[in-house]
Design an enzyme around this catalytic site. Sequence first.
Site, PDB file in Angstrom:
ATOM      1  N   SER A 134       0.861  -1.176   0.000  1.00  0.00           N
ATOM      2  CA  SER A 134       0.000   0.000   0.000  1.00  0.00           C
ATOM      3  C   SER A 134       0.899   1.227   0.000  1.00  0.00           C
ATOM      4  O   SER A 134       1.787   1.354  -0.842  1.00  0.00           O
ATOM      5  CB  SER A 134      -0.945  -0.029   1.207  1.00  0.00           C
ATOM      6  OG  SER A 134      -1.781   1.094   1.226  1.00  0.00           O
TER       7      SER A 134
ATOM      8  N   TYR B 135      -5.176   8.587  -5.931  1.00  0.00           N
ATOM      9  CA  TYR B 135      -4.155   7.588  -5.597  1.00  0.00           C
ATOM     10  C   TYR B 135      -4.351   7.128  -4.156  1.00  0.00           C
ATOM     11  O   TYR B 135      -4.341   5.937  -3.859  1.00  0.00           O
ATOM     12  CB  TYR B 135      -2.751   8.166  -5.785  1.00  0.00           C
ATOM     13  CG  TYR B 135      -1.655   7.263  -5.292  1.00  0.00           C
ATOM     14  CD1 TYR B 135      -1.236   6.165  -6.046  1.00  0.00           C
ATOM     15  CD2 TYR B 135      -1.039   7.488  -4.059  1.00  0.00           C
ATOM     16  CE1 TYR B 135      -0.233   5.321  -5.580  1.00  0.00           C
ATOM     17  CE2 TYR B 135      -0.040   6.649  -3.590  1.00  0.00           C
ATOM     18  CZ  TYR B 135       0.358   5.564  -4.359  1.00  0.00           C
ATOM     19  OH  TYR B 135       1.347   4.723  -3.890  1.00  0.00           O
TER      20      TYR B 135
ATOM     21  N   LYS C 179      -5.128   3.306  -2.351  1.00  0.00           N
ATOM     22  CA  LYS C 179      -4.321   2.711  -1.294  1.00  0.00           C
ATOM     23  C   LYS C 179      -5.082   2.573   0.022  1.00  0.00           C
ATOM     24  O   LYS C 179      -4.852   1.619   0.778  1.00  0.00           O
ATOM     25  CB  LYS C 179      -3.028   3.530  -1.103  1.00  0.00           C
ATOM     26  CG  LYS C 179      -2.105   3.491  -2.313  1.00  0.00           C
ATOM     27  CD  LYS C 179      -1.706   2.059  -2.683  1.00  0.00           C
ATOM     28  CE  LYS C 179      -0.665   2.013  -3.779  1.00  0.00           C
ATOM     29  NZ  LYS C 179      -0.240   0.617  -4.082  1.00  0.00           N
TER      30      LYS C 179
END
Length: 279
Positions: free
Chosen positions: A134, A148, A152
């Site tokens: 991650s 983004y 994650k």
Amino acid sequence: MDKVWLITGCSTGFGRELAKLVLKQGYKAVVTSRNTDDVIDIVAPYPGTAIALPLDVTKQSDINAVVTQALQKFNRIDVLVNNAGIGYFGAIEESEEEEVRRMFEINFWGLAHVTKAILPVMRKQRSGHIINISSVGGLVAFPALGFYNATKFAVTAYSEALAKETAHLGIKITTVAPSGFRTDWAGRSAKDSALTIDDYAPTAGANKNTVRGYSGSQKGDPVRAAKAIVNVVESENPPLLLLLGSAALRNAKNKLAALQRDFDDWENVTKGADYPEGE
């Protein structure tokens, strides 16, 4: 040293350094990349313990083929490292849906599909360890990286739920959350949004320029990161979440402190949302 590792995204960065290290230490490894020409140099010295296979994590046919060939070669898969991923810079309003969806397909759905293909193997073995790469951006969100971060955060939550589902089956889950490392993530591996809105220059624009600017000079060492991941796999009691890098630790602790302040300051309002005692 008889563990079999399957690692995605081995052409650069963490995946490449990890593949090199596990083979050097005597493990077996399935080394994958969209183009196997990028990883032939890694597996060439280890014809008996390594195999290079093409894998685009957005293609189920590739995933199925990799699992089949890995089992044909080694008969088992003990460690899965979901490392393949891309970045994308843009304020939320600037971001292009097509690019964001592509990032989700790689960073989250690709990881989930590879994991789902491996889980039956590990369930049958009653053993295994899944390492999901991650980011500290999966715990703390930053300007210019909102989508983004969303990919994650999804990986972090998915991994936590999976760990609770599989512990009794002997399958361990660890999420790795790095800060800035000298990989290609902030270089050619991350796109910029095509649209720029001046109003976001002090926030998203400034952070994008900062992150782009230190690409190649980050404090994080991918070789040391690879060693840390191997240490986790070799541990009897691996963590559910492993922070990598001093910046990751600092940002995570700041987030915890901010959450604690909000929890404490709004405790009465929080509790007041329940029915009164006895109702």
